[in-house]
Design an enzyme around this catalytic site. Sequence first.
Site, PDB file in Angstrom:
ATOM      1  N   TYR A 138      72.090  62.651 152.067  1.00 53.84           N
ATOM      2  CA  TYR A 138      71.037  63.203 152.928  1.00 53.84           C
ATOM      3  C   TYR A 138      71.535  63.420 154.352  1.00 53.84           C
ATOM      4  O   TYR A 138      70.738  63.485 155.277  1.00 53.84           O
ATOM      5  CB  TYR A 138      69.841  62.244 152.994  1.00 53.84           C
ATOM      6  CG  TYR A 138      68.926  62.237 151.798  1.00 53.84           C
ATOM      7  CD1 TYR A 138      69.400  61.959 150.521  1.00 53.84           C
ATOM      8  CD2 TYR A 138      67.566  62.469 151.953  1.00 53.84           C
ATOM      9  CE1 TYR A 138      68.550  61.908 149.435  1.00 53.84           C
ATOM     10  CE2 TYR A 138      66.704  62.431 150.872  1.00 53.84           C
ATOM     11  CZ  TYR A 138      67.200  62.144 149.612  1.00 53.84           C
ATOM     12  OH  TYR A 138      66.343  62.089 148.535  1.00 53.84           O
ATOM     13  N   LYS A 189      78.987  55.077 142.426  1.00 61.85           N
ATOM     14  CA  LYS A 189      79.461  55.942 141.340  1.00 61.85           C
ATOM     15  C   LYS A 189      80.933  56.205 141.632  1.00 61.85           C
ATOM     16  O   LYS A 189      81.383  57.345 141.683  1.00 61.85           O
ATOM     17  CB  LYS A 189      78.624  57.233 141.314  1.00 61.85           C
ATOM     18  CG  LYS A 189      78.906  58.152 140.143  1.00 61.85           C
ATOM     19  CD  LYS A 189      78.506  57.594 138.787  1.00 61.85           C
ATOM     20  CE  LYS A 189      79.029  58.499 137.675  1.00 61.85           C
ATOM     21  NZ  LYS A 189      78.844  57.933 136.332  1.00 61.85           N
ATOM     22  N   ASP A 222      74.554  55.276 136.738  1.00 59.52           N
ATOM     23  CA  ASP A 222      74.013  55.668 135.430  1.00 59.52           C
ATOM     24  C   ASP A 222      73.724  54.434 134.576  1.00 59.52           C
ATOM     25  O   ASP A 222      72.659  54.299 133.975  1.00 59.52           O
ATOM     26  CB  ASP A 222      74.964  56.653 134.712  1.00 59.52           C
ATOM     27  CG  ASP A 222      76.421  56.209 134.741  1.00 59.52           C
ATOM     28  OD1 ASP A 222      76.749  55.247 135.481  1.00 59.52           O
ATOM     29  OD2 ASP A 222      77.243  56.806 134.031  1.00 59.52           O
ATOM     30  N   ASP A 246      67.109  56.758 145.986  1.00 59.65           N
ATOM     31  CA  ASP A 246      65.918  57.609 145.869  1.00 59.65           C
ATOM     32  C   ASP A 246      65.510  57.700 144.404  1.00 59.65           C
ATOM     33  O   ASP A 246      64.343  57.505 144.048  1.00 59.65           O
ATOM     34  CB  ASP A 246      66.230  59.001 146.437  1.00 59.65           C
ATOM     35  CG  ASP A 246      65.073  59.964 146.237  1.00 59.65           C
ATOM     36  OD1 ASP A 246      63.928  59.554 146.465  1.00 59.65           O
ATOM     37  OD2 ASP A 246      65.323  61.119 145.836  1.00 59.65           O
ATOM     38  N   ASP A 250      62.202  55.599 142.265  1.00 56.41           N
ATOM     39  CA  ASP A 250      61.131  56.212 141.471  1.00 56.41           C
ATOM     40  C   ASP A 250      61.055  55.550 140.099  1.00 56.41           C
ATOM     41  O   ASP A 250      59.970  55.275 139.582  1.00 56.41           O
ATOM     42  CB  ASP A 250      61.369  57.722 141.283  1.00 56.41           C
ATOM     43  CG  ASP A 250      60.630  58.556 142.319  1.00 56.41           C
ATOM     44  OD1 ASP A 250      60.404  58.035 143.433  1.00 56.41           O
ATOM     45  OD2 ASP A 250      60.282  59.721 142.023  1.00 56.41           O
TER      46      ASP A 250
END
Length: 358
Positions: A138, A189, A222, A246, A250
């Site tokens: 971001y 990652k 993942d 982010d 959720d």
Amino acid sequence: MREYRIAAIPGDGIGTEVIGAGLEVLRALEKRDGGFRLAVEHLPWGSDYYRRNGRMMPENGLELLKGVDAIYFGAVGDPGLPDHVTLWGLRLAICQGFDQYANVRPARLLPGIPGPLRAVKPAEFDWIIVRENTEGEYSGAGGRVHRGLPEEVGLDVAVFTRTGVERIMRFAFALAGARPRKRLTVVTKSNAQRHGMVLWDDVLAELRGDYPDIAMDKMLVDAMTTRMVLKPETLDVVVATNLHADVLSDLAAALSGSLGIAPTANLNPERKFPSMFEPIHGSAFDIAGRGIANPLGSFWTAAMMLEHLGEKAAAGRLMGAIERTTGEGKFLTPDLGGRATTREVTDAVCRAIAGDNS
Ligand code: IPM
Ligand code: MG
């Protein structure tokens, strides 16, 4: 009397409804407590403001906010305007401008709200996701060239700085250390993203030794999604990049029952700038104006704001009132499978606060 200046920015869609409800609950707490007062400034910034003025907030918006003790924020996003314009014009402008680098997102099971994970007990599902909030994916760095041509290129550059990585990790280690289980999971990652994510690994290796009492483990993002679903009880505090967290937050909200209950604090831990508190659900235009938005996310957010202001007793009282209300089972909005309205839930929580004799 302890007095705090609060800027209320309801923003778009259901933001107005849930922040209005949250301010009512805060008034009930003020009354119940008697020791503090919130001086609330209402700022009508957002997409309607944009339609009138060509910008999401005044040019000196950050200047106007600088002196407040906290910002209580609803949501941005409007079907009639591009999301990246509205977001960068207000919410992300505040997060970056005020260096609110630690985004804190708790998720847990509230009484009466089962969530989709059948096997997990409430005591086993109690997480805090710490999201790096000013850089990473971001950062806003990037660009578009050769617009409209077949050779057009769009670049979003994920920016990771040693300072940025170190401070969010230290924040997460300290938060884990203040919780009973003292566990931290660091998500990256770094198998595929071989620069910035490996910097995360390197910084982690360097500062790990400063926190010998924390049980730390590492996950790739993942694999983290499967662990959240299959082994929720193994998680406590989680730290991840802006975009990874982010997405994970959720998922965490859905696993705890609904996006409608999830809160966030955008913190500037050094308190050089005000911090900002918001429910994570967004503007939800599909249900805006219908009086059925779940206000619990905004209430839980208000509890985080009170905690940040140092009003721990009021924060605890508010969480208690929320849990007693959800536990009754009949004050659940449609996102939780119930039929209660925003008004009914708000009144129930206000009653629980007024009737709290602790
Ligand atoms: C959130 C939201 C925002 C984000 C959007 C609205 C830009 O999804 O707070 O999680 O991605 O930061
Ligand atoms: Mg999100």
